[in-house]
Design a protein around this motif. Structure first.
Motif, PDB file in Angstrom:
ATOM      1  N   ILE A  16      41.233  35.955  27.953  1.00  0.00           N
ATOM      2  CA  ILE A  16      41.630  34.655  27.379  1.00  0.00           C
ATOM      3  C   ILE A  16      42.474  34.467  26.312  1.00  0.00           C
ATOM      4  CG2 ILE A  16      39.491  34.451  25.978  1.00  0.00           C
ATOM      5  CD1 ILE A  16      40.812  31.396  27.583  1.00  0.00           C
ATOM      6  N   ILE A  17      42.440  35.538  25.339  1.00  0.00           N
ATOM      7  CA  ILE A  17      43.457  35.367  24.177  1.00  0.00           C
ATOM      8  C   ILE A  17      44.763  35.708  24.679  1.00  0.00           C
ATOM      9  CG2 ILE A  17      43.874  36.580  22.110  1.00  0.00           C
ATOM     10  CD1 ILE A  17      41.170  34.865  22.203  1.00  0.00           C
ATOM     11  N   GLY A  18      44.960  36.744  25.591  1.00  0.00           N
ATOM     12  CA  GLY A  18      46.359  36.812  25.771  1.00  0.00           C
ATOM     13  C   GLY A  18      47.119  35.589  26.879  1.00  0.00           C
ATOM     14  N   CYS A  19      46.150  35.282  27.791  1.00  0.00           N
ATOM     15  CA  CYS A  19      46.737  34.140  28.486  1.00  0.00           C
ATOM     16  C   CYS A  19      47.029  32.833  27.692  1.00  0.00           C
ATOM     17  CB  CYS A  19      45.638  33.860  29.707  1.00  0.00           C
ATOM     18  SG  CYS A  19      45.570  35.253  30.691  1.00  0.00           S
ATOM     19  N   THR A  20      46.153  32.596  26.950  1.00  0.00           N
ATOM     20  CA  THR A  20      46.415  31.222  25.931  1.00  0.00           C
ATOM     21  C   THR A  20      47.524  31.761  25.113  1.00  0.00           C
ATOM     22  OG1 THR A  20      43.900  31.064  25.982  1.00  0.00           O
ATOM     23  CG2 THR A  20      45.019  29.714  24.690  1.00  0.00           C
ATOM     24  N   THR A  21      47.751  32.593  24.583  1.00  0.00           N
ATOM     25  CA  THR A  21      48.702  33.211  23.802  1.00  0.00           C
ATOM     26  C   THR A  21      50.178  32.976  24.479  1.00  0.00           C
ATOM     27  OG1 THR A  21      47.526  34.432  22.289  1.00  0.00           O
ATOM     28  CG2 THR A  21      49.976  34.840  22.310  1.00  0.00           C
ATOM     29  N   ALA A  22      50.103  33.408  25.649  1.00  0.00           N
ATOM     30  CA  ALA A  22      51.158  33.269  26.614  1.00  0.00           C
ATOM     31  C   ALA A  22      51.662  31.734  26.840  1.00  0.00           C
ATOM     32  CB  ALA A  22      51.158  33.882  28.110  1.00  0.00           C
ATOM     33  N   TYR A  23      50.577  31.012  26.984  1.00  0.00           N
ATOM     34  CA  TYR A  23      50.679  29.469  27.051  1.00  0.00           C
ATOM     35  C   TYR A  23      51.292  29.013  25.728  1.00  0.00           C
ATOM     36  CZ  TYR A  23      49.671  24.712  26.779  1.00  0.00           C
ATOM     37  OH  TYR A  23      49.875  23.243  27.079  1.00  0.00           O
ATOM     38  N   TYR A  24      50.931  29.057  24.725  1.00  0.00           N
ATOM     39  CA  TYR A  24      51.326  28.639  23.251  1.00  0.00           C
ATOM     40  C   TYR A  24      52.929  29.140  23.374  1.00  0.00           C
ATOM     41  CZ  TYR A  24      47.199  26.158  21.901  1.00  0.00           C
ATOM     42  OH  TYR A  24      46.293  25.056  21.976  1.00  0.00           O
ATOM     43  N   LEU A  25      53.047  30.446  23.462  1.00  0.00           N
ATOM     44  CA  LEU A  25      54.486  30.883  23.420  1.00  0.00           C
ATOM     45  C   LEU A  25      55.352  30.097  24.229  1.00  0.00           C
ATOM     46  CD1 LEU A  25      53.713  34.608  23.007  1.00  0.00           C
ATOM     47  CD2 LEU A  25      54.729  33.358  21.228  1.00  0.00           C
ATOM     48  N   SER A  26      55.089  30.126  25.352  1.00  0.00           N
ATOM     49  CA  SER A  26      56.080  29.389  26.391  1.00  0.00           C
ATOM     50  C   SER A  26      56.201  27.754  25.862  1.00  0.00           C
ATOM     51  CB  SER A  26      55.101  29.354  27.781  1.00  0.00           C
ATOM     52  OG  SER A  26      54.211  28.571  27.989  1.00  0.00           O
ATOM     53  N   VAL A  40      52.855  39.447  30.248  1.00  0.00           N
ATOM     54  CA  VAL A  40      51.457  39.847  30.023  1.00  0.00           C
ATOM     55  C   VAL A  40      51.178  41.173  30.744  1.00  0.00           C
ATOM     56  CG1 VAL A  40      49.114  38.844  30.544  1.00  0.00           C
ATOM     57  CG2 VAL A  40      50.786  37.146  29.476  1.00  0.00           C
ATOM     58  N   LEU A  41      50.700  42.085  30.086  1.00  0.00           N
ATOM     59  CA  LEU A  41      50.467  43.347  30.818  1.00  0.00           C
ATOM     60  C   LEU A  41      48.883  43.385  30.775  1.00  0.00           C
ATOM     61  CD1 LEU A  41      51.387  46.096  31.934  1.00  0.00           C
ATOM     62  CD2 LEU A  41      51.381  46.871  29.518  1.00  0.00           C
ATOM     63  N   GLU A  42      48.224  43.364  32.189  1.00  0.00           N
ATOM     64  CA  GLU A  42      46.938  43.302  32.222  1.00  0.00           C
ATOM     65  C   GLU A  42      46.415  44.657  33.198  1.00  0.00           C
ATOM     66  OE1 GLU A  42      43.157  43.268  33.095  1.00  0.00           O
ATOM     67  OE2 GLU A  42      43.778  42.184  31.474  1.00  0.00           O
ATOM     68  N   ALA A  43      45.447  45.399  32.886  1.00  0.00           N
ATOM     69  CA  ALA A  43      45.171  46.573  33.386  1.00  0.00           C
ATOM     70  C   ALA A  43      44.355  46.610  34.579  1.00  0.00           C
ATOM     71  CB  ALA A  43      44.252  47.384  32.359  1.00  0.00           C
ATOM     72  N   SER A  44      43.693  45.557  34.813  1.00  0.00           N
ATOM     73  CA  SER A  44      42.831  45.176  35.903  1.00  0.00           C
ATOM     74  C   SER A  44      43.452  43.955  36.582  1.00  0.00           C
ATOM     75  CB  SER A  44      41.354  45.228  35.835  1.00  0.00           C
ATOM     76  OG  SER A  44      40.895  46.493  35.063  1.00  0.00           O
ATOM     77  N   SER A  45      42.513  42.705  36.072  1.00  0.00           N
ATOM     78  CA  SER A  45      42.744  41.466  36.793  1.00  0.00           C
ATOM     79  C   SER A  45      42.723  40.437  35.525  1.00  0.00           C
ATOM     80  CB  SER A  45      41.589  41.096  37.765  1.00  0.00           C
ATOM     81  OG  SER A  45      40.729  41.219  37.412  1.00  0.00           O
ATOM     82  N   ILE A  46      43.413  39.162  35.949  1.00  0.00           N
ATOM     83  CA  ILE A  46      43.148  38.276  35.128  1.00  0.00           C
ATOM     84  C   ILE A  46      41.952  37.723  34.826  1.00  0.00           C
ATOM     85  CG2 ILE A  46      43.938  35.793  34.549  1.00  0.00           C
ATOM     86  CD1 ILE A  46      46.246  37.849  33.889  1.00  0.00           C
ATOM     87  N   SER A 175      44.006  28.981  34.378  1.00  0.00           N
ATOM     88  CA  SER A 175      44.666  27.807  34.087  1.00  0.00           C
ATOM     89  C   SER A 175      45.806  27.977  33.137  1.00  0.00           C
ATOM     90  CB  SER A 175      43.873  26.563  33.809  1.00  0.00           C
ATOM     91  OG  SER A 175      43.171  26.056  34.818  1.00  0.00           O
ATOM     92  N   MET A 176      45.416  28.545  32.035  1.00  0.00           N
ATOM     93  CA  MET A 176      46.158  28.873  30.784  1.00  0.00           C
ATOM     94  C   MET A 176      47.387  29.879  31.616  1.00  0.00           C
ATOM     95  SD  MET A 176      45.659  27.354  28.013  1.00  0.00           S
ATOM     96  CE  MET A 176      45.654  25.907  29.164  1.00  0.00           C
ATOM     97  N   ILE A 177      47.241  30.840  32.109  1.00  0.00           N
ATOM     98  CA  ILE A 177      48.123  31.613  32.813  1.00  0.00           C
ATOM     99  C   ILE A 177      49.098  31.078  33.815  1.00  0.00           C
ATOM    100  CG2 ILE A 177      46.973  32.893  34.542  1.00  0.00           C
ATOM    101  CD1 ILE A 177      49.441  34.579  31.929  1.00  0.00           C
ATOM    102  N   GLU A 178      48.492  30.157  34.762  1.00  0.00           N
ATOM    103  CA  GLU A 178      49.243  29.594  35.437  1.00  0.00           C
ATOM    104  C   GLU A 178      50.255  28.538  35.010  1.00  0.00           C
ATOM    105  OE1 GLU A 178      46.292  27.813  37.720  1.00  0.00           O
ATOM    106  OE2 GLU A 178      45.627  29.582  38.883  1.00  0.00           O
TER     107      GLU A 178
END
Length: 403
Positions: A16-26, A40-46, A175-178
């Motif tokens: 949630i933190i990484g995906c939401t941060t990506a949203y706000y940066l974008s 966004v670099l993710e080890a397993s799955s979003i 939704s944030m990452i999409e």
């Protein structure tokens, strides 16, 4: 534009933190795909960990207060802008502390091993002017229609109307990452193993493993938001994980919107049990247990689910509600919540790391990661793009206060 003008922002962690941060940066005014890349670099799955398996409570009475003052309004704004009610189940909800007795049920033990409190109610002790209501009553609120009144000893509201809300955490995170991807953000699947630095201490790369092969991506800025796994990338960061189990139930009929913090005295136990129960839209109820001391695995994919704990959890919540007892358990799951082991109690670590130019940490949000994600992301986007946080006074959360 020269090569020196190009910014390559790498976010480690697709929760949630990484995906939401990506949203706000974008969405930042200075962001452009012509001069800035965001990965966004993710080890397993979003949303594979707690970001997809948490309760999704959003509260003005959460903690730390400095962050909540930013984040609650951001949740409201995001829901209004992107139809959060339909897209990720945003709605305001009643919230209270329920104490009473559970009925004996046939089959299935309701007992669990010794557990650890998730300390979600710690925010209630703050003397804020928006603090929850005090006092308790014998009866239930009129619209709380799925808990047996004859089993109720007391009910105490924890917040005024409009001060507690909820989202479905998996739907909110995805939704944030999409939405971020719509603005050019990339998602790469691989396990981060190290961060590279230049001779002057500035970040310059991130190395990760993908399909057993090592890869390196250049970076001018690195945001580490790997939740309880943050210390695997930055060993100096004092963050660990606590496992918590949860289930979802399809009740026998739709139930009213309430989040309950319970204390249930069971017939066969001297000690009360304390599951949290959240009614969600679309005829779903989420229930979670306190945490335990099971050691963390290497990734979210390897988290073990104890069937007996899930069975006991269902028996506990079913003991106070016919709608839950007659319902169907649809999901049994477990996740690890990140704990910060030093510094201000219950506070996440948010900010730049001294001596490492371009390195930012946003992790350790305990049980309030879903709630505090938008405020964290807004602050980090300001820090990375503008060089300072202006949305709130978050100095207490800076990394130098913790290590």
């Amino acid at each position: 534009m020269t090569a020196s003008d190009q910014r390559n922002i790498v976010i480690i962690g697709g929760g949630i933190i990484g995906c939401t941060t990506a949203y706000y940066l974008s969405r930042h005014p200075k962001y452009s795909t012509e001069n800035t890349s965001i990965t966004v670099l993710e080890a397993s799955s979003i949303a594979g960990g707690a970001s997809g398996k948490a309760g999704g409570l959003v509260a003005k009475w959460a903690y730390p207060k400095e962050l909540v003052k930013v984040t609650f309004a951001e949740h409201e704004r995001l829901a209004a802008e992107h139809n959060g009610a339909e897209r990720w189940g945003w709605r305001y909800t009643g919230c209270g502390q329920w104490e009473g007795r559970g009925e004996e049920l046939e089959g299935g033990s309701k007992k669990m091993d010794p557990d650890r409190s998730l300390q979600k109610k710690e925010g209630l002790i703050d003397g804020d002017s928006e603090a929850p209501l005090s006092g308790s009553t014998k009866g239930l609120p009129r619209d709380l229609d799925w808990v047996k009144s004859n089993l109720t000893d007391s009910y105490a509201p924890m917040a005024r109307h409009g001060e507690t809300a909820q989202v479905h955490p998996y739907l909110f995170t995805t939704s944030m990452i999409e939405l971020a991807q719509e603005k050019g953000v990339k998602v790469v699947y691989g396990k981060a193993t190290s961060i590279g630095y230049s001779s002057d201490g500035a970040v310059e790369s991130v190395t990760y493993i993908q399909d057993s092969e090592s890869h390196t991506i250049s970076a001018t800025d690195v945001i580490v938001s790997a939740g309880p796994w943050t210390s695997t990338v930055l060993p100096q960061v004092p963050i660990s994980g606590t496992r918590a189990h949860s289930i979802t139930i399809r009740p026998s009929r739709p139930v009213s919107a309430y989040a309950l913090f319970t204390e249930i005295q069971l017939p066969d136990s001297a000690q009360a049990v304390t599951p949290e129960i959240y009614a969600r839209p679309n005829n779903e109820v989420y229930a979670c247990s306190p945490g335990d001391g099971k050691p963390m695995p290497e990734s979210t994919k390897l988290v073990e689910v104890d069937e007996k704990v899930c069975e006991a959890l269902f028996a506990q919540v079913a003991s106070i509600s016919d709608e839950l007892r007659k319902g169907e358990v649809t999901v049994k799951q477990a996740c690890y919540l990140p704990n910060v082991n030093s510094g201000p109690q219950g506070h996440p670590i948010i900010g730049s790391v001294r001596g490492s130019k371009g390195l930012v940490i946003a992790a350790g949000h305990t049980c309030w990661g879903i709630c505090n994600a938008p405020g964290t992301a807004k602050a980090v986007s300001e820090l990375v793009m503008d060089g300072k946080i202006t949305c709130g006074k978050l100095d207490k959360l800076a990394p130098h206060n913790f290590f």
